[in-house]
Enzyme design. Structure first.
Site, PDB file in Angstrom:
ATOM      1  CD  GLU A  70     -29.616 -25.303  57.101  1.00 41.49           C
ATOM      2  OE1 GLU A  70     -30.015 -26.344  56.564  1.00 41.49           O
ATOM      3  OE2 GLU A  70     -28.414 -25.000  57.196  1.00 41.49           O
ATOM      4  CG  ASN A 400     -25.370 -27.507  62.865  1.00 37.33           C
ATOM      5  OD1 ASN A 400     -26.368 -28.224  62.833  1.00 37.33           O
ATOM      6  ND2 ASN A 400     -24.649 -27.247  61.793  1.00 37.33           N
ATOM      7  CD  GLU A 401     -22.808 -30.535  59.612  1.00 37.61           C
ATOM      8  OE1 GLU A 401     -22.221 -29.562  59.096  1.00 37.61           O
ATOM      9  OE2 GLU A 401     -23.671 -31.200  59.016  1.00 37.61           O
TER      10      GLU A 401
HETATM   11  O1  AHR Z   1     -28.474 -28.237  55.490  1.00 33.17           O
HETATM   12  C1  AHR Z   1     -27.345 -27.621  54.951  1.00 33.17           C
HETATM   13  C2  AHR Z   1     -26.166 -27.669  55.886  1.00 33.17           C
HETATM   14  O2  AHR Z   1     -25.739 -28.970  55.976  1.00 33.17           O
HETATM   15  C3  AHR Z   1     -26.424 -27.312  57.311  1.00 33.17           C
HETATM   16  O3  AHR Z   1     -26.350 -25.957  57.538  1.00 33.17           O
HETATM   17  C4  AHR Z   1     -25.344 -28.015  58.057  1.00 33.17           C
HETATM   18  O4  AHR Z   1     -25.723 -28.388  59.343  1.00 33.17           O
HETATM   19  C5  AHR Z   1     -25.023 -29.164  57.164  1.00 33.17           C
HETATM   20  O5  AHR Z   1     -23.704 -29.141  56.851  1.00 33.17           O
END
Ligand code: AHR
Length: 683
Positions: A70, A400-401
């Protein structure tokens, strides 16, 4: 004798994925509210374990243990991407960020020195929009410095490739370029004669006469006049695989040590962007490096208490490089793309469904870029970048999330269109950043409906949560979507935010939890710790698996745990039980067992979270084992202890041999330990 037992503080952290400043404060203030007792265990007490060598029919997937790379904490620019000059091409929104002209004044004609005038190209190429039109009035006074990423780290006698793009020198006859230390002492220098009117790259090699973590690049001039400058760059020659202008070798070596089954990239929340305009667009990160369009990093201003105003993405490390890295590491590439929703912790901006096409097209184009024939438009781009062979993309994350109905409406469209054109690609969906709750349940319901193949779950929780959840997947539906535990890390309560969070308590609890992941290898197909790495002077989020600064790097205790699991993953799941039940923390013991069919080896993993040593009687059913076992173990008395730059090997595995006996062996495991036994199986 009964002994006191290991305690973990209960951490009331509501980890919502992207923790914000308020969440961090709340977490810290609540951190020591209560204390949890794991179990009452007698010193030297014996546990009778049974390992069954019979085939369970469950494979450990080659993707079981991977890496989530990341771009957070300066992991790319200033980290893995080995460029040492910050804002090398003057493209930052504040175009002189990272640069200094100590003898010049912005509001002056600078007749006594000179000034760099940031100028737009008449005919910009891609993202390269500006250059420095440098005016030298007094060549004895004018100086231009670059400060690097919190300094420039150089090693004595190593070689560093300097390059500058120069044009239109008039009156300026020579550039003196040097690396200087904090006192201004020259570490290495070179002279460059600009001899062409047109843009031309000039190169030199620096060999510093001493190591310095905070060097600066100093440019002075001979002759008064003007010169245009762009792309001022400095890389170590000794990069990963010796690639010119490549990746920082020590960091990739640490990644390589993890023997990853996959590489997920490039994030994280940066994929989504704070706004849709600021989302990660992979197609802007490939092609000639100089033309890649700079983008603000979402972590630049995410945490008010951790500002990183100089955090941008130059994309020198772009999608081509991520694919190449995956290939180098023998890891399956797992890119994650935005799905028409900006980060829901930020704006949550949505693209209307009617306008989703360009987003879906980005995904289709990516598949073509990775796998397509060299005669396709994107396959040709890959070939022109030097990789005619496909990258064998199998997995692709959509969003992603994300959470909520809006996500699944969009996911469904992506899945339909991609599924029709590329049915072989396995799409990753997500129930969002929550480990449970209504959105999580809703997400799972939707994923089942949509017949999702892989569900990316995230959890940043207390060590206690990880212990309590060693059985998390025991009850998961064996016929539903499979799990990608894509982001997880134990956050120890009451510990200062930063590297101290990477303590043995966190790592041990993750080890215990990971035995549960492994025991459920029929449901859990992919796992990765998060985040991966952090610059010690530029981080936003901790804990992290790897810490680095301008010269050094080390693997945390958590890294050592990940490394042990990944390098001892085996190929087939076996059953290990006590009294017929899995080991999920009763008596503070956790265990999993696998077989490596290629080596015909039994691999047992046992975690003891109590603070007393224990005896194990291990009975082998369904076959017999050879007479020697390799024991790899990690143990530490102080649960708050960490590895560090000063002591990178404080908590690392040790290896020894013990005698074992055919169908049974006895062993002793230390307090607060993670132990692996590797034993040959008799045919
Ligand atoms: O890993 C840190 C953050 O945590 C990432 O960007 C996200 O996917 C999660 O909220």
């Amino acid at each position: 004798m009964k002994n006191t037992v290991l305690t973990f503080s209960v951490f009331a952290l509501m980890v919502l994925g992207c923790k914000d400043a308020t969440q961090v404060e709340t977490a810290n203030s609540e951190s020591n509210e209560s204390v949890f007792t794991v179990a009452e265990v007698s010193e030297g007490s014996t546990s009778n374990l049974v390992v069954d060598l019979a085939d369970t029919g469950i494979k450990i997937q080659p993707t079981m243990y991977g890496i989530f790379y990341e771009d957070i904490n300066f992991a790319a620019d200033g980290g893995l991407y080995a460029e040492l000059i910050k804002n090398r091409s003057f493209e930052f929104p504040l175009p002189k960020m990272g640069w200094e002209e100590p003898n010049s004044v912005r509001y002056s004609l600078n007749e006594e020195s000179g000034f760099s005038k940031i100028t737009n190209y008449v005919d910009p190429q891609g993202g390269n929009r500006r250059y420095s039109h440098t005016v030298v009035h007094n060549d004895e006074k004018y100086e231009l410095f670059n400060n690097g990423f919190r300094g420039i780290g150089v090693k004595k006698d190593d070689q560093y490739n300097l390059s500058l793009l120069l044009a239109n020198a008039e009156g300026v006859e020579q550039l003196n370029v040097a690396l200087v230390d904090t006192l201004g002492t020259v570490l290495a220098s070179t002279e460059i004669i600009p001899d062409a009117k047109d843009w031309k790259t000039y190169e030199a090699v620096f060999i510093p006469n001493k190591a310095e973590a905070k060097a600066r690049l100093k440019i002075t001039f001979e002759g008064n006049g003007t010169i245009d400058m762009d792309m001022i760059s400095l890389f170590p020659k000794d990069t990963w695989k010796g690639r010119k202008n490549g990746l920082r070798k020590d960091l990739v070596e640490l990644l390589d040590g993890l023997n990853p089954g996959f590489l997920r990239f490039p994030g994280g929340c940066i994929v989504e962007g704070r706004t849709l305009a600021q989302r990660y667009q992979w197609q802007n990160t490939v092609g000639p490096v100089i033309e890649r369009e700079l983008l603000i990093n979402r972590w630049n201003d995410e945490f008010a208490h951790k500002p990183a105003p100089d955090y941008f993405q130059s994309f020198g490390l772009g999608f081509f490089e991520y694919f190449l890295l995956s290939e180098d590491l023998g890891a399956s590439p797992v890119p994650i793309l935005g799905c028409g929703m900006a980060c829901q912790f930020n704006t949550g901006e949505l693209v209307p469904l009617e306008n989703l096409d360009p987003y879906v097209q980005e995904a289709l184009d990516l598949i073509e870029f990775a796998n397509g024939d060299v005669n396709t438009p994107w396959g040709k781009v890959r070939r022109d970048m030097g990789h005619p062979e496909p990258f064998n993309l199998k997995y692709l994350g959509i969003g992603n999330e994300q959470w909520g109905p809006e996500y699944f409406e969009r996911y469904e469209i992506f899945a339909k269109i991609i599924g029709e054109k590329y049915p072989e690609i396995i799409l990753v969906s997500t129930p969002g950043p929550f480990s449970n709750g209504d959105m999580f349940d809703f997400g799972w319901e939707q994923m089942r409906k949509l017949n999702v193949k892989l569900a990316d779950e995230h959890y940043y929780k207390s060590p206690q949560w990880f212990l309590d959840n060693a059985n998390r997947y025991d009850g998961y539906d064996r016929n539903g979507p499979k799990v990608f535990a894509g982001e997880y890390a134990a956050h120890t309560p009451g510990v200062e935010d930063g590297p101290l969070e990477n303590n043995w308590m966190a790592a041990l609890s993750e080890a215990a939890f990971m035995t549960g992941l492994e025991r459920n290898a029929d449901v859990v197909l992919m796992t990765s710790y998060a985040p991966l790495m952090a610059h010690a002077e530029g981080w936003q989020w901790a804990p992290d698996l790897i810490w680095f600064d301008n010269l050094q790097s080390y693997g945390t205790t958590n890294y050592q745990v990940q490394k042990l699991f990944a390098n001892n993953a085996g190929t087939d799941l076996l059953r290990i039980t006590e009294d017929g039940k899995p080991l999920i923390g009763e008596q503070a013991l956790y265990a999993s067992a696998v077989k490596d069919t290629e080596k015909n080896e039994l691999i047992l993993k046992v975690v003891n979270t109590s603070n007393v040593s224990r005896k194990l009687n291990v009975d082998i059913k369904g076959g017999s084992i050879k007479s020697e076992a390799t024991v790899i173990g990690m143990a530490y008395e102080d649960l708050y202890a960490t590895n560090s730059f000063q002591e990178p090997s404080k908590i690392i595995p040790t290896e020894s041999e013990i005698k074992v006996n055919g169908e049974r062996f006895e062993a002793e495991i230390p307090a607060q330990s993670f132990t692996i036994y590797k034993i040959g199986i008799e045919n």
